[in-house]
Scaffold this motif. Structure first.
Motif, PDB file in Angstrom:
ATOM      1  N   HIS A 170       0.845  -1.193   0.000  1.00 33.88           N
ATOM      2  CA  HIS A 170       0.000   0.000   0.000  1.00 33.88           C
ATOM      3  C   HIS A 170       0.883   1.246   0.000  1.00 33.88           C
ATOM      4  N   LEU A 171       0.251   2.414  -0.087  1.00 32.60           N
ATOM      5  CA  LEU A 171       1.035   3.643  -0.248  1.00 32.60           C
ATOM      6  C   LEU A 171       2.001   3.861   0.912  1.00 32.60           C
TER       7      LEU A 171
ATOM      8  N   VAL B 109      -3.991   9.537   3.778  1.00 35.92           N
ATOM      9  CA  VAL B 109      -4.657   9.703   2.489  1.00 35.92           C
ATOM     10  C   VAL B 109      -5.870  10.597   2.715  1.00 35.92           C
ATOM     11  N   ASP B 110      -5.920  11.706   1.983  1.00 35.42           N
ATOM     12  CA  ASP B 110      -6.985  12.692   2.142  1.00 35.42           C
ATOM     13  C   ASP B 110      -7.125  13.114   3.607  1.00 35.42           C
TER      14      ASP B 110
ATOM     15  N   MET C 147      -4.919   5.808   6.613  1.00 35.82           N
ATOM     16  CA  MET C 147      -5.486   4.928   5.596  1.00 35.82           C
ATOM     17  C   MET C 147      -6.150   3.721   6.255  1.00 35.82           C
TER      18      MET C 147
ATOM     19  N   ASN D  79     -10.405   4.872   2.094  1.00 35.94           N
ATOM     20  CA  ASN D  79      -9.264   5.616   1.522  1.00 35.94           C
ATOM     21  C   ASN D  79      -8.021   4.731   1.436  1.00 35.94           C
TER      22      ASN D  79
ATOM     23  N   ARG E  41      -5.352   2.670  -0.362  1.00 35.60           N
ATOM     24  CA  ARG E  41      -4.851   2.630  -1.738  1.00 35.60           C
ATOM     25  C   ARG E  41      -3.588   1.786  -1.803  1.00 35.60           C
TER      26      ARG E  41
ATOM     27  N   ILE F  64      -2.415   3.264  -7.778  1.00 35.96           N
ATOM     28  CA  ILE F  64      -1.854   4.527  -8.271  1.00 35.96           C
ATOM     29  C   ILE F  64      -1.222   4.321  -9.645  1.00 35.96           C
TER      30      ILE F  64
ATOM     31  N   ASP G 184       0.548  13.839   3.468  1.00 33.16           N
ATOM     32  CA  ASP G 184      -0.853  13.635   3.103  1.00 33.16           C
ATOM     33  C   ASP G 184      -0.951  13.370   1.601  1.00 33.16           C
ATOM     34  N   PHE G 185      -1.345  12.166   1.230  1.00 30.15           N
ATOM     35  CA  PHE G 185      -1.525  11.844  -0.188  1.00 30.15           C
ATOM     36  C   PHE G 185      -2.910  12.292  -0.645  1.00 30.15           C
ATOM     37  N   THR G 186      -2.949  13.051  -1.754  1.00 26.60           N
ATOM     38  CA  THR G 186      -4.224  13.340  -2.415  1.00 26.60           C
ATOM     39  C   THR G 186      -4.003  13.159  -3.919  1.00 26.60           C
TER      40      THR G 186
END
Ligand code: ZN
Length: 474
Positions: free
Chosen positions: A39-40, A264-265, A269, A275, A277, A282, A307-309
């Protein structure tokens, strides 16, 4: 180049990096437990320590970077029970997926990638040393590390004994002498993977795996141990206890580095929040997405939370578009001299505890300097920041850019391939360009313009130059 400073989690401060052997720097980073797609959050330490490995290779003659694969773990066993897929198939497939995903993020493979199942003998040897030293005991088919036997336990994470107990998610087991004692070895039933040992057929606990693999490949003590912030306790605290007690007089890792968490957002996560991912999710955004995600990760300092968006991912893509456009236009110029001086200016912030955001800002300044030569714009501000009194000769800033970008691992690809987007319609575009050239030769200007407009409507821009017609996506 000046000295390298790294934030040491154990010292809770930045320290000047002094390798044990300046001729050979050694680093260990905890790798994945292979039961599911990365995952991220899993990608962050891989990219952060990839940049550190690249930097160390620039500074020192030899670097050994070890990142393990945990292929024996109760999460893997549970996955196999639930899905019916054999354990060996799960770990082989997930390891291959991990390699593919991390390569798409531009992460170079580590020098050594040991698998836990290949180091059972070293684990048993370590456990025997710990028992002999009075730091571990066998009970009821298990072997446990005796936490009260190690006075420095809790020092790395900075936890008090009460916090240690609360954080260890203690399962009260009758065979434990102390509630905080943790498992080094545990018995396996017939349906669970197991290996013969002095304590019966069983399998290792997770923590002993990393102590054994780092010992085998880097020795009793080495320079840097890295991983995600969430591993400090209990995993790294337990690694220290095991390794220091097995090898008295050795300090184990001299520097501990931990990356911050990834949101994430704006939220942690989780599958329930919707959320969650994977890196694979990606990468499905397009052929640009792996490199854009790497750039996104490096735009935040590794110790801060990130923060991933999707908006941030698109911003990173736009930055790479601009970088590659500059590289595609820049005239060739030799490296070395002025170019290396400018590259060192970009890399200098990395020597201050991997300040990637500032290094990336300086990379953008090099782009501005090169663009001033080829497409215009004022280089004054970038020149002032870089300490230049005259603008660099054409191509010099681009050569410096390439040299520095290789340490960050961003914008290192083929500019034409990037700008053409790696789509599967490239052959059609080339055919249309050839048809347009034929129309122009026949002085059929209406047809040539029609082909150009047709491509433009599809988002393909043509640029006629002395060397022929090139194209890129809008
Ligand atoms: Zn580990």
């Amino acid at each position: 180049m000046t000295d390298l400073f790294l934030h040491d989690s154990a010292a809770r401060t930045k320290r000047r990096f002094q390798p044990i052997d300046p001729a050979h720097v050694r680093m260990y980073v905890c790798g994945p437990t292979v039961y599911d797609l990365a995952h991220l959050g899993n990608a962050r330490p891989v990219v952060v320590f990839d940049v550190l490995a690249r930097l160390l290779r620039r500074l020192y003659p030899q670097v050994t970077y070890v990142r393990n694969i945990t292929d024996v773990d109760d999460k893997i066993n549970a996955r196999s029970r639930d899905s019916g897929e054999p354990i060996a198939a799960i770990t082989a497939r997930t390891t291959a997926d991990f390699h593919r995903d991390m390569a798409a993020l531009g992460a170079l493979p580590p020098d050594v990638e040991p698998r836990a199942t290949g180091h059972i003998a070293e684990m048993i040897a370590l456990i025997e040393r710990l028992i002999a030293n009075g730091h571990a005991y066998a009970a009821d088919g298990h072997v446990l590390f005796s936490v009260p036997s190690f006075g420095d336990y809790g020092k790395l994470s900075g936890r008090t004994p009460d916090e240690l107990l609360a954080g260890a998610r203690i399962d009260v087991a009758p065979y434990k002498r102390d509630a905080g004692d943790f498992v080094l070895w545990k018995p396996s039933d017939d349906a669970t993977p197991g290996w013969g040992s002095p304590w019966g057929r069983g399998r290792p606990g997770w923590h002993i795996e990393c102590s054994a693999m780092s010992w085998k490949h880097l020795g009793e003590e080495f320079d840097i141990h890295g991983g995600g912030h969430d591993l400090i306790f209990p995993h790294h605290e337990n690694e220290v206890a095991q390794s220091v007690c097995a090898f008295p007089g050795h300090a184990f890792a001299h520097y501990w580095m931990h990356n911050g968490m990834l949101l994430v957002d704006g939220e942690k996560m989780s599958k329930s929040l919707g959320n969650f991912r994977t890196v694979r999710d990606i990468l499905a955004e397009g052929p640009w997405a792996g490199e854009a995600f790497r750039l996104l990760l490096l735009r935040t300092h590794y110790r801060a939370s990130l923060d991933f968006t999707m908006e941030a991912l698109r911003e990173a893509k736009a930055e790479l578009d601009d970088h590659y456009a500059m590289l595609s236009r820049a005239p060739a110029a030799p490296g070395g001299g002025a170019a290396t001086h400018l590259a060192d200016w970009v890399i200098a912030p990395l020597l201050d505890d991997l300040n990637t955001p500032l290094a990336l800002a300086r990379l953008r300044d090099l782009r501005t300097l090169e663009n001033a030569v080829t497409v215009g714009g004022s280089p004054a501000v970038a020149m002032e920041r870089a300490g230049l009194t005259t603008p660099p000769a054409p191509g010099v800033a681009a050569a410096a850019f390439r040299e520095a970008a290789a340490v960050l691992g961003v914008a290192t690809g083929d500019p034409a391939a990037w700008l053409q987007g790696g789509g599967d319609d490239a052959a059609d575009v080339e055919a249309a360009i050839a048809a347009r050239l034929a129309a122009r030769k026949a002085k059929n200007w209406a047809e040539a313009d029609r082909i150009r407009d047709d491509l433009k409507a599809k988002g393909i821009l043509l640029e006629d130059g002395a060397g022929g017609t090139t194209w890129r996506r809008a």
